[in-house]
Motif scaffolding. Structure first.
Motif, PDB file in Angstrom:
ATOM      1  N   TYR A  95       2.908   8.865  -8.562  1.00 24.65           N
ATOM      2  CA  TYR A  95       1.635   8.766  -9.293  1.00 24.65           C
ATOM      3  C   TYR A  95       1.141   7.334  -9.453  1.00 24.65           C
ATOM      4  N   SER A  96       1.865   6.355  -8.945  1.00 26.33           N
ATOM      5  CA  SER A  96       1.457   4.957  -9.111  1.00 26.33           C
ATOM      6  C   SER A  96       0.600   4.489  -7.932  1.00 26.33           C
ATOM      7  N   PHE A  97      -0.144   3.411  -8.163  1.00 26.85           N
ATOM      8  CA  PHE A  97      -0.968   2.789  -7.120  1.00 26.85           C
ATOM      9  C   PHE A  97      -0.087   2.325  -5.956  1.00 26.85           C
ATOM     10  N   LYS A  98       1.025   1.666  -6.273  1.00 22.87           N
ATOM     11  CA  LYS A  98       1.907   1.134  -5.231  1.00 22.87           C
ATOM     12  C   LYS A  98       2.493   2.249  -4.370  1.00 22.87           C
ATOM     13  N   SER A  99       2.845   3.369  -5.005  1.00 16.85           N
ATOM     14  CA  SER A  99       3.434   4.463  -4.220  1.00 16.85           C
ATOM     15  C   SER A  99       2.405   5.094  -3.285  1.00 16.85           C
ATOM     16  N   GLY A 100       1.150   5.174  -3.721  1.00 17.49           N
ATOM     17  CA  GLY A 100       0.089   5.668  -2.858  1.00 17.49           C
ATOM     18  C   GLY A 100      -0.155   4.730  -1.691  1.00 17.49           C
ATOM     19  N   PHE A 101      -0.077   3.430  -1.978  1.00 12.87           N
ATOM     20  CA  PHE A 101      -0.249   2.399  -0.949  1.00 12.87           C
ATOM     21  C   PHE A 101       0.868   2.507   0.087  1.00 12.87           C
ATOM     22  N   ARG A 102       2.123   2.587  -0.393  1.00  9.31           N
ATOM     23  CA  ARG A 102       3.269   2.651   0.524  1.00  9.31           C
ATOM     24  C   ARG A 102       3.266   3.942   1.336  1.00  9.31           C
ATOM     25  N   ALA A 103       2.934   5.047   0.682  1.00 17.94           N
ATOM     26  CA  ALA A 103       2.909   6.331   1.382  1.00 17.94           C
ATOM     27  C   ALA A 103       1.889   6.323   2.512  1.00 17.94           C
ATOM     28  N   THR A 111      -6.689  11.639  10.217  1.00 12.46           N
ATOM     29  CA  THR A 111      -8.061  11.180   9.956  1.00 12.46           C
ATOM     30  C   THR A 111      -8.489  11.420   8.507  1.00 12.46           C
ATOM     31  N   ALA A 112      -7.585  12.026   7.722  1.00 15.23           N
ATOM     32  CA  ALA A 112      -7.910  12.292   6.320  1.00 15.23           C
ATOM     33  C   ALA A 112      -6.617  12.396   5.508  1.00 15.23           C
ATOM     34  N   ILE A 113      -6.730  12.095   4.214  1.00 18.84           N
ATOM     35  CA  ILE A 113      -5.579  12.179   3.310  1.00 18.84           C
ATOM     36  C   ILE A 113      -6.019  12.846   2.016  1.00 18.84           C
ATOM     37  N   PHE A 114      -5.196  13.794   1.552  1.00 21.64           N
ATOM     38  CA  PHE A 114      -5.369  14.376   0.233  1.00 21.64           C
ATOM     39  C   PHE A 114      -4.214  13.908  -0.640  1.00 21.64           C
ATOM     40  N   ALA A 115      -4.525  13.189  -1.718  1.00 21.38           N
ATOM     41  CA  ALA A 115      -3.508  12.717  -2.664  1.00 21.38           C
ATOM     42  C   ALA A 115      -3.623  13.527  -3.940  1.00 21.38           C
ATOM     43  N   ILE A 116      -2.484  13.904  -4.529  1.00 23.05           N
ATOM     44  CA  ILE A 116      -2.527  14.785  -5.704  1.00 23.05           C
ATOM     45  C   ILE A 116      -2.827  14.034  -6.996  1.00 23.05           C
ATOM     46  N   SER A 117      -3.128  12.735  -6.908  1.00 20.68           N
ATOM     47  CA  SER A 117      -3.604  11.995  -8.080  1.00 20.68           C
ATOM     48  C   SER A 117      -4.551  10.895  -7.620  1.00 20.68           C
ATOM     49  N   ASP A 118      -5.507  10.555  -8.468  1.00 21.47           N
ATOM     50  CA  ASP A 118      -6.488   9.523  -8.127  1.00 21.47           C
ATOM     51  C   ASP A 118      -5.844   8.152  -7.937  1.00 21.47           C
ATOM     52  N   ILE A 119      -4.865   7.831  -8.762  1.00 23.30           N
ATOM     53  CA  ILE A 119      -4.256   6.505  -8.666  1.00 23.30           C
ATOM     54  C   ILE A 119      -3.590   6.321  -7.310  1.00 23.30           C
ATOM     55  N   MET A 120      -2.892   7.365  -6.843  1.00 18.95           N
ATOM     56  CA  MET A 120      -2.295   7.284  -5.501  1.00 18.95           C
ATOM     57  C   MET A 120      -3.378   7.254  -4.425  1.00 18.95           C
ATOM     58  N   ALA A 121      -4.472   7.968  -4.651  1.00 20.33           N
ATOM     59  CA  ALA A 121      -5.572   7.966  -3.683  1.00 20.33           C
ATOM     60  C   ALA A 121      -6.204   6.581  -3.574  1.00 20.33           C
ATOM     61  N   SER A 126     -11.408   7.533 -14.880  1.00 17.38           N
ATOM     62  CA  SER A 126     -12.597   6.692 -15.099  1.00 17.38           C
ATOM     63  C   SER A 126     -12.827   5.694 -13.967  1.00 17.38           C
ATOM     64  N   PHE A 127     -11.756   5.278 -13.254  1.00 15.73           N
ATOM     65  CA  PHE A 127     -11.910   4.305 -12.167  1.00 15.73           C
ATOM     66  C   PHE A 127     -12.471   4.926 -10.892  1.00 15.73           C
ATOM     67  N   ALA A 128     -12.389   6.251 -10.756  1.00 14.68           N
ATOM     68  CA  ALA A 128     -12.736   6.919  -9.495  1.00 14.68           C
ATOM     69  C   ALA A 128     -14.149   6.595  -8.998  1.00 14.68           C
ATOM     70  N   PRO A 129     -15.177   6.650  -9.861  1.00 14.92           N
ATOM     71  CA  PRO A 129     -16.519   6.322  -9.364  1.00 14.92           C
ATOM     72  C   PRO A 129     -16.772   4.823  -9.241  1.00 14.92           C
ATOM     73  N   MET A 130     -15.884   4.002  -9.822  1.00 13.81           N
ATOM     74  CA  MET A 130     -16.098   2.551  -9.824  1.00 13.81           C
ATOM     75  C   MET A 130     -15.454   1.852  -8.634  1.00 13.81           C
ATOM     76  N   TYR A 131     -14.490   2.523  -8.000  1.00 12.30           N
ATOM     77  CA  TYR A 131     -13.787   1.889  -6.887  1.00 12.30           C
ATOM     78  C   TYR A 131     -14.711   1.815  -5.676  1.00 12.30           C
ATOM     79  N   ASN A 132     -14.375   0.945  -4.717  1.00  9.19           N
ATOM     80  CA  ASN A 132     -15.197   0.792  -3.519  1.00  9.19           C
ATOM     81  C   ASN A 132     -14.347   1.114  -2.286  1.00  9.19           C
ATOM     82  N   PRO A 133     -14.655   2.220  -1.598  1.00  7.66           N
ATOM     83  CA  PRO A 133     -15.725   3.172  -1.886  1.00  7.66           C
ATOM     84  C   PRO A 133     -15.358   4.083  -3.063  1.00  7.66           C
ATOM     85  N   SER A 134     -16.374   4.650  -3.675  1.00  6.88           N
ATOM     86  CA  SER A 134     -16.134   5.580  -4.786  1.00  6.88           C
ATOM     87  C   SER A 134     -15.350   6.787  -4.264  1.00  6.88           C
TER      88      SER A 134
END
Length: 330
Positions: A218-226, A238-248, A275-283
């Protein structure tokens, strides 16, 4: 320190009358009530709420057990819990269990020792039998995560359908090689989201490939490493589905570092609509859970149990929504 006896003496009434005024009980005239309240204010008397509540066999405090306070997903849920609690005269004790069953049991001692009127589990670690014992003796509600067979009320969304909808969206955009970033834990939501991912692939004639699955925490780093691992070992994705926004969001960072354009080269979907989901680039395209409503509903169920002291258990599934943003569609 001013006592209730001091107030009674100053007001020229009995201690029982002062108690009736404080408890807003009948049997006191409006004139006497106003006079007593005036004396209480003048003497700056603060009643012993703990003692009064213990005599009533209540504490007006609610225990909320959550696996981690660092995940922003829980913030809106807790806000819903607190808002309903305050409107009904309850306080809230937030306890971070770190998904540690020993820690969870330690906090549950507060409930067993009558230092709390009820408990809301965000992700219960105790087993089904232990959870049922808590539910039989105390007011208890499971919120978000829940044990399927436990006879304890729960409030959640349909995680299977939500994941299915997210992956169906990617397939509808033409993606067939879709990676999954999940987690290795005992959460029912994790199992249901994985099943939703697989079912969507099967229903649209796409073979499930276990090589397209990676695990995080569920962490940012684990999503990055995965994502780095997926892109290194499965370059057809060509696509990824992550089960949490932070990992996405971690996945987006990794894709950018690999020189991939989002969503042209790779599309990414998350889950939770933090709350960060619409603020990230890309949203971030994501599944939106009604987090505030989940918290409100859980607290309302708990208060109902406390007041009615019955065995009626309720299971409530709230609606979810797919929010489409720039990480999948320009």
């Amino acid at each position: 320190m001013i006592t209730i006896k001091d107030v009674a003496k100053e007001a020229g009434v009995s201690v029982a009358t002062i108690s009736r005024v404080l408890n807003n009980s009948p049997g006191v005239s409006d004139e006497t009530r106003k006079m007593v309240l005036s004396v209480i204010k003048r003497l700056n008397y603060n009643p012993n709420l703990l003692g009064r509540n213990l005599r009533r066999m209540e504490t007006k405090m609610i225990l909320v057990l959550l696996p981690t306070i660092s995940n922003p997903f829980y913030a809106r849920i807790v806000k819903g819990i607190e808002d309903v609690a305050q409107k009904n005269g309850y306080g809230v004790m937030l306890c971070n269990t770190d998904s540690d069953v020993k820690r969870e049991r330690m906090y549950l001692e507060l409930l067993k020792n009558r230092l709390s009127d009820g408990v809301i589990f965000m992700a219960p670690e105790i087993d089904e039998g232990e959870l049922n014992e808590i539910g039989e003796k105390f007011a208890a509600v499971q919120c978000c995560e829940y044990k399927e067979g436990a006879n304890v009320s729960h409030v959640s969304i349909d995680n299977f359908k939500a994941a299915y909808k997210a992956v169906k969206h990617l397939i509808g955009l033409g993606h067939k090689d879709i990676g999954l970033i999940s987690c290795k834990n005992n959460f029912l939501s994790t199992k249901q989201r994985e099943e939703g991912y697989k079912k969507a692939l099967i229903d649209f004639g796409i073979e499930f490939n276990p090589q397209y699955v990676r695990y995080g925490d569920y962490s940012f780093k684990s999503g990055f490493r995965a994502t780095k691992s997926l892109l290194a070992d499965a370059d057809k994705i060509t696509a990824i589905f992550a089960i949490s926004d932070i990992m996405a969001i971690g996945a987006i960072k990794a894709a950018n570092e690999n020189g991939l354009k989002i969503p042209d080269d790779i599309a990414i979907v998350g889950f939770d609509n933090i709350s960060f989901a619409p603020m990230y680039n890309p949203s971030l395209t994501t599944i939106s859970q009604p987090k505030y409503d989940i918290g409100c509903t859980a607290m309302e169920l708990l208060i109902k149990q406390i007041k009615e002291r019955g065995d009626n258990k309720e299971n409530i599934i709230l609606e979810h929504e797919l929010i489409i943003r720039e990480s999948t569609v320009k």
